[in-house]
Scaffold this active site. Structure first.
Site, PDB file in Angstrom:
ATOM      1  N   GLU A  84       0.778  -1.033   0.091  1.00  0.00           N
ATOM      2  CA  GLU A  84       0.093  -0.004   0.097  1.00  0.00           C
ATOM      3  C   GLU A  84       0.929   1.114   0.125  1.00  0.00           C
ATOM      4  O   GLU A  84       0.554   2.221  -0.636  1.00  0.00           O
ATOM      5  CB  GLU A  84      -0.846   0.174   1.297  1.00  0.00           C
ATOM      6  N   ASP A  85       1.952   1.407   0.735  1.00  0.00           N
ATOM      7  CA  ASP A  85       2.851   2.403   0.816  1.00  0.00           C
ATOM      8  C   ASP A  85       4.152   2.473   0.542  1.00  0.00           C
ATOM      9  O   ASP A  85       4.887   3.551   0.562  1.00  0.00           O
ATOM     10  CB  ASP A  85       2.875   2.734   2.517  1.00  0.00           C
ATOM     11  N   ASP A 134      -3.105  -4.401  13.872  1.00  0.00           N
ATOM     12  CA  ASP A 134      -2.976  -3.110  13.113  1.00  0.00           C
ATOM     13  C   ASP A 134      -3.693  -1.891  13.584  1.00  0.00           C
ATOM     14  O   ASP A 134      -2.880  -0.803  13.950  1.00  0.00           O
ATOM     15  CB  ASP A 134      -2.992  -3.273  11.602  1.00  0.00           C
TER      16      ASP A 134
END
Length: 788
Positions: free
Chosen positions: A85-86, A149
């Site tokens: 995602e990042d 998370d």
């Protein structure tokens, strides 16, 4: 390796040792390789505090999972969960290096692309949530990683912007806290709740934390004394046990105080302890020992071993009068039950310590993971706007469990009714449901249920679903089955049903007759607010009659359009309007077959929704065996008004429920008395006119005056009939209204003709009879349109 990496590496030494302690086959090399891969991928990225390297977040997530004794694939996936995602590394690269299992877990946790959803971030969040649940249905470890998370993100939430803090905390409270509860992971649920409470209600949190901390200090001596006494009792009874105090959940206390209006001084179970023993038989033995030394409060005993909670929680709960008579709550459970209560589905991790693939199978076989499959089913054919609403109503709220007569447990959301229960048993049971027997008491099929109820559905082959069931059904499944039934109904029946339901909603909201309302106005309001266009009344009726559109939605659109117009008028002309008081004042009339307990049932429903009750009157007719009730209450909104009327109509014996529109009521009686007075006085007026010299000299004027007066009088009779139909729904479709209208008109005309013969007036009988005929035709046409 740079300084930060070395420090992280040193921190990992203890973490890997802790993991190795419960996972003998743990591969430290692969784990460190995953760490290095994630560290390199996130290099240069900093957390929101502006200091901490981003890699710290996945490591902290792993630490949370290690306390749950998570397996190796889960831990590695947690290290890598933000990489796709990042960073520039994708799922394919993760799969190549760490295998399909890890890649699948990482993909499930990863949100959808920001680029693709850049103009629709709420849509992105919902679609990402859907993907999360789809992956969870195949492997429950996905949602466990996500919870860990989210827990670490909540622990560091103070570093993001205030508006984002509120958004994330609300999302956590409405989605992830219920998920943790469904999975039975109370340890994570507790922490998430407290953190949400802290960020959403900081003032209340600080106040309650301060007050409760002081209260715990005061109670410490009592707690220690009670614990020592219990330990001596158990030792004397030859029971091996762990005895320790239980922490209070501040958020639960806050909800309890908010809902009851009480203060912290009113909390009666300030002392709470846990007793953990070796076996189930020891649990009941300890319960006996506690009750033999302390007087129990019998209404507070709960046996969750014999009847576990929906999330699998098992324990014995009892409240006793402890030291100095202080109410003390005692939880008694075995070691396995305590492990289950803290870790829920994750307790399965503790059963396997070799990190084998069997781990995943064990989690999938746990009943607490089966709700995810139902969540995935919600997505089928559901509009994006409705997805979250269905999700929250069906799953993400408190649960209840009710029983069939044979003892089978049915899991339902809080607020569910017998309709939901019937469809949960079988679609055919729901389709032919007639009544419900709740705890051996015959009740309407719309009756609400609570935990512990024993429910039996009575069916009949000639009984079929009603559209109003949609207002009472709570579960997505029941609503879909009801709508599916009505989609198969003929077009004519849908139009008829839609017409009746919308007219009923118009009556409830005081909007009058549908036929007198401008469809063009209604269509414009609905198109503007809901971006949906209907060509004519029938198309609208079909949408309502098939269950695709709520009648209340149509009425709300009209009401909002009216309010908007009034606001614009106020701004345009600078008018001064007083601020409206909170809520809506509503008059209610109820007619029912008289029976014992009827008033109590009516009052309970009205009281449940009302903000205030101005008056409530009731009396019974000894001749007709009917009971009549009038109430004026203040309700919060239009939705509450509809619910009150729907629930009142389901009470056994209630014949009809009407909204009393006082403006219409006063107008009706004013016109009625004026018409009666004019009719009774008209012979004297007519005689006076004929004897007047002026009218004798002007025959034409007297004739015109007579015709005008005659038709005004007859029109007033028709106007009274119209007002009765508009403001008295109970008589609108009854033949007696029309019989009275025809009879009164006929008598009036007959009397008038007799007067004309007697007074020998020179008028045109053709014109007179023509006018009379038109009035009869008008009444006849309206009579034919009436549905009985």
């Amino acid at each position: 390796m740079d300084t930060i990496s070395q420090k992280n590496h040193l921190a990992l030494e203890k973490l890997t040792k802790d993991i190795k302690a419960y996972l003998p086959n743990f591969d430290k090399k692969i784990f460190l390789r995953a760490f290095e891969f994630a560290e390199k991928a996130h290099k240069g990225q900093i957390r929101k505090d502006g200091i901490t390297p981003y890699i710290v977040h996945p490591v902290r997530t792993v630490e949370i999972l290690a306390k749950l004794h998570a397996d190796q694939d889960t831990l590695i996936s947690a290290l890598l969960h933000d990489v796709p995602e990042d960073t520039d590394h994708d799922i394919a690269e993760v799969e190549t290096i760490f295998g399909k299992n890890v890649a699948f877990l990482v993909e499930g946790v990863t949100k959808l692309s920001k680029v693709h959803y850049q103009n629709d971030m709420p849509g992105r969040s919902i679609e990402s949530l859907k993907k999360l649940f789809i992956h969870t249905a195949k492997d429950p470890r996905v949602i466990i990683i996500k919870l860990a998370d989210r827990l670490h993100n909540m622990r560091t939430l103070e570093f993001v912007k205030p508006d984002k803090q509120v958004r994330i905390a609300r999302e956590t409270l409405s989605i992830y806290v219920p998920v943790a509860n469904l999975l039975g992971i109370q340890e994570i649920k507790r922490q998430l709740e407290e953190l949400c409470f802290k960020h959403l209600f900081p003032t209340e949190y600080d106040q309650l934390f301060t007050e409760f901390s002081a209260l715990e200090i005061k109670s410490k001596k009592l707690v220690d004394t009670f614990l020592n006494i219990v330990r001596k009792i158990l030792k004397k009874g030859d029971v091996k046990a762990k005895v320790f105090p239980r922490k209070h959940k501040l958020y639960n206390i806050y909800k309890k105080l908010s809902s009851t209006g009480r203060t912290i001084d009113d909390i009666d179970n300030r002392i709470r302890i846990s007793i953990v023993v070796d076996s189930i038989s020891d649990c009941y033995h300890v319960l006996g020992l506690i009750h033999s030394h302390f007087v129990p409060k019998t209404d507070r005993f709960r046996d969750y071993i014999a009847n576990p909670k929906v999330n699998g929680y098992r324990s014995l709960h009892t409240v006793v009068f402890g030291i100095d008579g202080v109410l003390t709550e005692v939880h008694i459970s075995s070691h396995d039950m305590h492990l289950e209560s803290e870790y829920g589905i994750a307790a399965r991790f503790f059963e396997k310590t070799n990190g084998s693939k069997e781990e995943n199978g064990t989690l999938n076989q746990d009943k607490r993971s089966q709700w995810v499959t139902k969540v995935v089913d919600i997505d089928k054919g559901t509009h994006l706007d409705d997805y979250m609403e269905n999700l929250k109503s069906d799953f993400f709220q408190d649960r209840i469990f009710v029983f069939t007569p044979k003892g089978s447990t049915i899991d339902l959301p809080k607020g569910a009714t017998a309709i939901d229960f019937a469809y949960a048993i079988h679609t055919e049971v729901g389709r032919h449901a007639l009544k419900a027997k709740i705890n051996d008491e015959l009740r309407p099929i719309t009756s609400g249920l609570k935990t512990g109820d024993v429910v039996k559905i009575l069916t009949h082959k000639e009984s079929f679903p009603e559209l109003y069931w949609l207002n009472f059904s709570k579960t997505h499944f029941a609503k879909n089955r009801i709508k599916a039934y009505f989609k198969r109904v003929s077009k004519e029946k849908k139009i008829k049903a839609g017409n009746c339901i919308l007219q009923k909603e118009f009556d409830i909201d005081g909007l009058g007759l549908l036929r007198n309302f401008s469809f063009k106005k209604l269509r414009a309001a609905f198109l503007k607010q809901h971006n949906k266009n209907f060509l004519d009344w029938n198309e609208l009726f079909i949408a309502i009659g098939s269950g695709d559109l709520k009648a209340s939605t149509v009425v709300h659109a009209l009401t909002r359009a009216k309010q908007k117009a009034e606001e614009n008028e106020t701004k345009l002309f600078g008018l001064f309007r007083k601020n409206k008081t909170e809520g809506m004042k509503v008059g209610i009339k109820i007619v029912a077959k008289d029976r014992f307990g009827l008033m109590q049932e009516i009052v309970n429903i009205v009281y449940k929704y009302s903000l205030n009750m101005t008056y409530f009157k009731g009396w019974a007719s000894t001749l007709l065996d009917y009971a009549y009730f009038y109430a004026q209450v203040t309700l919060p909104d239009q939705e509450s008004i509809s619910k009150v009327f729907d629930e009142l109509e389901q009470i056994d014996g209630v014949m009809y429920v009407n909204r009393v529109i006082y403006k219409g009521l006063y107008l009706f009686y004013a016109v009625l008395f004026a018409t009666a007075a004019l009719w009774l006085s008209h012979p004297y007026i007519l005689n006076a006119l004929l004897e007047s010299n002026y009218f004798r000299a002007h025959n034409l004027l007297s004739t015109v005056f007579f015709y005008v007066g005659f038709f005004m009088l007859l029109l007033m009779v028709l106007f009274v009939t119209h007002l009765a139909r508009k403001y008295f729904p109970s008589v609108r479709n009854q033949k007696r209204l029309w019989i009275i209208s025809f009879t009164v008109l006929t008598i009036a005309i007959a009397a008038l003709i007799a007067e004309l013969f007697y007074l020998k007036m020179n008028i045109s009988w053709i014109a007179l009879m023509g006018g009379v005929l038109l009035l009869y035709v008008y009444l006849g046409m309206n009579f034919r349109k009436t549905k009985y």
